[in-house]
Design an enzyme around this catalytic site. Sequence first.
Site, PDB file in Angstrom:
ATOM      1  N   ASP A  33       0.854  -1.186   0.000  1.00  0.00           N
ATOM      2  CA  ASP A  33       0.000   0.000   0.000  1.00  0.00           C
ATOM      3  C   ASP A  33       0.891   1.237   0.000  1.00  0.00           C
ATOM      4  OD1 ASP A  33      -3.008   0.877   0.571  1.00  0.00           O
ATOM      5  OD2 ASP A  33      -1.686   2.174   1.746  1.00  0.00           O
ATOM      6  N   TYR A  41       4.038  12.762   3.136  1.00  0.00           N
ATOM      7  CA  TYR A  41       4.987  11.686   2.945  1.00  0.00           C
ATOM      8  C   TYR A  41       4.995  11.262   1.482  1.00  0.00           C
ATOM      9  CZ  TYR A  41       0.502   9.488   3.971  1.00  0.00           C
ATOM     10  OH  TYR A  41      -0.827   9.172   4.002  1.00  0.00           O
ATOM     11  N   SER A 129     -11.319   5.719   1.180  1.00  0.00           N
ATOM     12  CA  SER A 129     -10.634   5.589   2.467  1.00  0.00           C
ATOM     13  C   SER A 129     -11.189   6.604   3.441  1.00  0.00           C
ATOM     14  CB  SER A 129      -9.121   5.809   2.279  1.00  0.00           C
ATOM     15  OG  SER A 129      -8.424   5.607   3.496  1.00  0.00           O
ATOM     16  N   GLN A 151     -10.800   1.734   3.009  1.00  0.00           N
ATOM     17  CA  GLN A 151      -9.679   1.593   3.941  1.00  0.00           C
ATOM     18  C   GLN A 151      -9.896   2.532   5.126  1.00  0.00           C
ATOM     19  OE1 GLN A 151      -5.042   2.792   4.040  1.00  0.00           O
ATOM     20  NE2 GLN A 151      -5.615   1.534   2.264  1.00  0.00           N
ATOM     21  N   SER A 223       5.646  -1.301   8.829  1.00  0.00           N
ATOM     22  CA  SER A 223       6.846  -1.768   9.514  1.00  0.00           C
ATOM     23  C   SER A 223       8.059  -1.501   8.647  1.00  0.00           C
ATOM     24  CB  SER A 223       6.750  -3.267   9.815  1.00  0.00           C
ATOM     25  OG  SER A 223       7.906  -3.712  10.492  1.00  0.00           O
ATOM     26  N   GLU A 231       7.375 -10.914  12.051  1.00  0.00           N
ATOM     27  CA  GLU A 231       6.387 -11.153  13.105  1.00  0.00           C
ATOM     28  C   GLU A 231       4.978 -10.976  12.568  1.00  0.00           C
ATOM     29  OE1 GLU A 231       5.134  -8.437  16.748  1.00  0.00           O
ATOM     30  OE2 GLU A 231       7.042  -9.456  17.139  1.00  0.00           O
TER      31      GLU A 231
END
Length: 267
Positions: A33, A41, A129, A151, A223, A231
């Site tokens: 995504d 950003y 979204s 979203q 992440s 994880e």
Amino acid sequence: MPMLGLGTYPNADYDECVESVRRALDVGYRHVDATERREGYYNETAVGDAVAQVGVPREDLFVATKVSPEDLDYDHVFRSVEESLDRLGMEYIDLLYVHWPTGDYEVTDTLDAFADLREEGLIERIGVSNFTVDLLEEAVEVADEPIFANQVEMHPLLPQTELREFCARDDVNVELVAYSPIARGNLEAVGELREVAGKYGATPEQVSLAWLREKGVTAIPESTSEDHLRENWLSLGVELDDDDMEKIDSIEERRRIVDPDEAPWNW
């Protein structure tokens, strides 16, 4: 649409974003995504470069991105998508979202542009979204092409029950995609999640991702570290039973992480 993806907000550092996407693709992620916003950003170029470096066939990937509120009039939607495709180095986008129903968003004008982009083959699916039930209902009624996904922030502290029930209706049939699905580190102190996590030798974050999956919701945790990427990926091996789901659904605490004043739920 793979039910676990990589969210790239707020990863605005080019090198860091390239590396995190590369790592995710190496781990096994195939849903990325991306987004490009003038005021915050910037990572579409990094996402596209990472995909090119890893060499995963385009047809094996599911790539999503968004159109900013200031680009939601008809002509600007087309310009925005052309620029996104150029930055991504791709010929089409699997899923294009209206990022926020604010700014230049006008339901007919904006969704007409999205429908025409789909007809031209520049996007495969139309998404929205941060839409509330009322806004989503309006969009579904107006759109000439189906709304594929909405979203929104969703996790055990913000279960989005009303929205999820609305999306599941036969006459709506809209997928939910959860951003901030592990509540940005705010789940460790939740006793019910710790209890379920202990049962499976998992983490509360993995349990949250598994809970979303059991709800039929796609999760896109953000992440940058390889450990966290792995994880999150291993959450696919956590299978919750009915008692686990009931325990998580019984959590009384409510917390919204992303809550700007201009958000539609604050109107």
